[in-house]
Design an enzyme around this catalytic site. Structure first.
Site, PDB file in Angstrom:
ATOM      1  N   GLY A  33      -1.165   0.562  -5.953  1.00 15.98           N
ATOM      2  CA  GLY A  33       0.356   1.293  -5.418  1.00 15.98           C
ATOM      3  C   GLY A  33       1.489   0.081  -6.142  1.00 15.98           C
ATOM      4  O   GLY A  33       0.502  -0.892  -6.695  1.00 15.98           O
ATOM      5  N   GLN A  93       8.098  -5.151  -7.984  1.00 18.77           N
ATOM      6  CA  GLN A  93       7.701  -5.661  -8.542  1.00 18.77           C
ATOM      7  C   GLN A  93       7.453  -5.531 -10.021  1.00 18.77           C
ATOM      8  O   GLN A  93       6.278  -6.411 -10.512  1.00 18.77           O
ATOM      9  CB  GLN A  93       6.597  -4.840  -7.769  1.00 18.77           C
ATOM     10  CG  GLN A  93       6.091  -4.887  -6.776  1.00 18.77           C
ATOM     11  CD  GLN A  93       4.790  -4.293  -6.079  1.00 18.77           C
ATOM     12  OE1 GLN A  93       4.470  -3.534  -6.521  1.00 18.77           O
ATOM     13  NE2 GLN A  93       3.360  -5.861  -5.845  1.00 18.77           N
ATOM     14  N   CYS A  96      -1.564  -6.378  -1.774  1.00 17.20           N
ATOM     15  CA  CYS A  96      -0.638  -6.782  -2.636  1.00 17.20           C
ATOM     16  C   CYS A  96      -0.779  -7.191  -3.830  1.00 17.20           C
ATOM     17  O   CYS A  96      -0.908  -8.332  -3.968  1.00 17.20           O
ATOM     18  CB  CYS A  96       1.053  -6.886  -1.745  1.00 17.20           C
ATOM     19  SG  CYS A  96       2.208  -6.807  -2.891  1.00 17.20           S
ATOM     20  N   LEU A  97       0.122  -6.530  -4.919  1.00 17.71           N
ATOM     21  CA  LEU A  97      -0.234  -7.318  -6.463  1.00 17.71           C
ATOM     22  C   LEU A  97       0.804  -8.471  -6.075  1.00 17.71           C
ATOM     23  O   LEU A  97       0.617  -9.500  -7.035  1.00 17.71           O
ATOM     24  CB  LEU A  97       0.307  -6.078  -8.133  1.00 17.71           C
ATOM     25  CG  LEU A  97      -0.876  -4.668  -7.879  1.00 17.71           C
ATOM     26  CD1 LEU A  97      -0.560  -4.141  -8.645  1.00 17.71           C
ATOM     27  CD2 LEU A  97      -2.441  -5.519  -8.033  1.00 17.71           C
ATOM     28  N   HIS A 114       3.605   0.959   2.228  1.00 14.99           N
ATOM     29  CA  HIS A 114       3.066  -0.309   1.685  1.00 14.99           C
ATOM     30  C   HIS A 114       4.634   0.158   0.506  1.00 14.99           C
ATOM     31  O   HIS A 114       5.405  -1.295   0.275  1.00 14.99           O
ATOM     32  CB  HIS A 114       2.303  -0.502   1.314  1.00 14.99           C
ATOM     33  CG  HIS A 114       2.072  -2.034   0.732  1.00 14.99           C
ATOM     34  ND1 HIS A 114       1.458  -2.840   1.383  1.00 14.99           N
ATOM     35  CD2 HIS A 114       2.288  -1.908  -0.612  1.00 14.99           C
ATOM     36  CE1 HIS A 114       1.784  -3.941  -0.326  1.00 14.99           C
ATOM     37  NE2 HIS A 114       2.562  -3.228  -0.964  1.00 14.99           N
ATOM     38  N   GLU A 115       4.336   0.377  -0.073  1.00 16.96           N
ATOM     39  CA  GLU A 115       4.758   0.579  -1.615  1.00 16.96           C
ATOM     40  C   GLU A 115       6.885   1.066  -0.962  1.00 16.96           C
ATOM     41  O   GLU A 115       7.818   0.444  -1.610  1.00 16.96           O
ATOM     42  CB  GLU A 115       4.300   1.566  -2.294  1.00 16.96           C
ATOM     43  CG  GLU A 115       3.440   1.886  -3.289  1.00 16.96           C
ATOM     44  CD  GLU A 115       2.804   0.257  -3.421  1.00 16.96           C
ATOM     45  OE1 GLU A 115       4.086  -0.552  -4.178  1.00 16.96           O
ATOM     46  OE2 GLU A 115       2.160  -0.639  -3.276  1.00 16.96           O
ATOM     47  N   HIS A 166       8.689  -2.190  -0.139  1.00 18.83           N
ATOM     48  CA  HIS A 166       8.742  -2.691  -1.374  1.00 18.83           C
ATOM     49  C   HIS A 166      10.451  -2.489  -1.672  1.00 18.83           C
ATOM     50  O   HIS A 166      11.183  -2.711  -2.254  1.00 18.83           O
ATOM     51  CB  HIS A 166       8.117  -2.157  -2.466  1.00 18.83           C
ATOM     52  CG  HIS A 166       6.885  -3.423  -2.439  1.00 18.83           C
ATOM     53  ND1 HIS A 166       7.107  -4.541  -2.747  1.00 18.83           N
ATOM     54  CD2 HIS A 166       5.382  -3.041  -2.476  1.00 18.83           C
ATOM     55  CE1 HIS A 166       5.618  -5.301  -2.631  1.00 18.83           C
ATOM     56  NE2 HIS A 166       4.897  -3.980  -2.350  1.00 18.83           N
TER      57      HIS A 166
END
Ligand code: NI
Length: 157
Positions: free
Chosen positions: A46, A51, A88-89, A130-131, A134
């Site tokens: 995701g 991000q 997480c990226l 999670h996304e 953000h």
């Protein structure tokens, strides 16, 4: 399409509340295409717009059940509970256990502005939550129950 630079958790941009998308323009489509490419290149499940430095309520995801784009998402129902590992990226080389709802209902718009509703559970529901976080400037590291270090993981096996 182009791969965009991923913003890291040390950057205050990731802490802002993102704003709603109002124009479903070619610029939005370009952004979505770039986000897909960026997520895939990083082997992520995701990716949220903040991000890649864009303060808009957008995320893309692919947790193995198909690629999906969510514009202006709202989680309208949550049920159950599930604890699992997340990464997480924007937080490279870390992972931790996070409690999430097991099942969710999410309403969003597609890239053309069409509204849709999805019910999902398990891993995909986790990714969406999670996304979604953000978009309100929250990271999983804010709410994780326990960080897991790579050595710990090997011991468990
Ligand atoms: Ni993330």
């Amino acid at each position: 399409m182009a791969i965009r630079e991923i913003v890291l958790d040390t950057d205050p941009q990731l802490r802002e509340k993102c704003i709603e998308v109002k124009r479903f323009s070619p610029t939005l489509h370009q952004l979505l295409d770039d986000m897909k490419e960026t997520m895939e290149a990083a082997n992520g499940a995701g990716l949220a717009a903040p991000q890649v430095g864009i303060n808009k309520r957008i995320f893309v995801a692919d947790g193995g059940e198909g690629y999906i784009e969510m514009i202006n998402p709202r989680i309208t129902k949550k049920s159950g509970e599930d604890i699992d590992l997340e990464g997480c990226l924007s937080v490279p080389d870390r992972q931790g256990y996070v409690r999430r709802a097991l099942k969710i209902t999410i309403e969003a718009q597609d890239r053309f502005g069409n509204a849709f509703t999805m019910e999902t559970e398990g891993w995909q529901a986790r990714i969406f939550q999670h996304e979604y976080d953000h978009l309100d400037g929250r990271l999983y590291t804010d709410i994780m129950l326990k960080e897991v270090f790579f050595e710990d993981e090997e011991e468990e096996e």
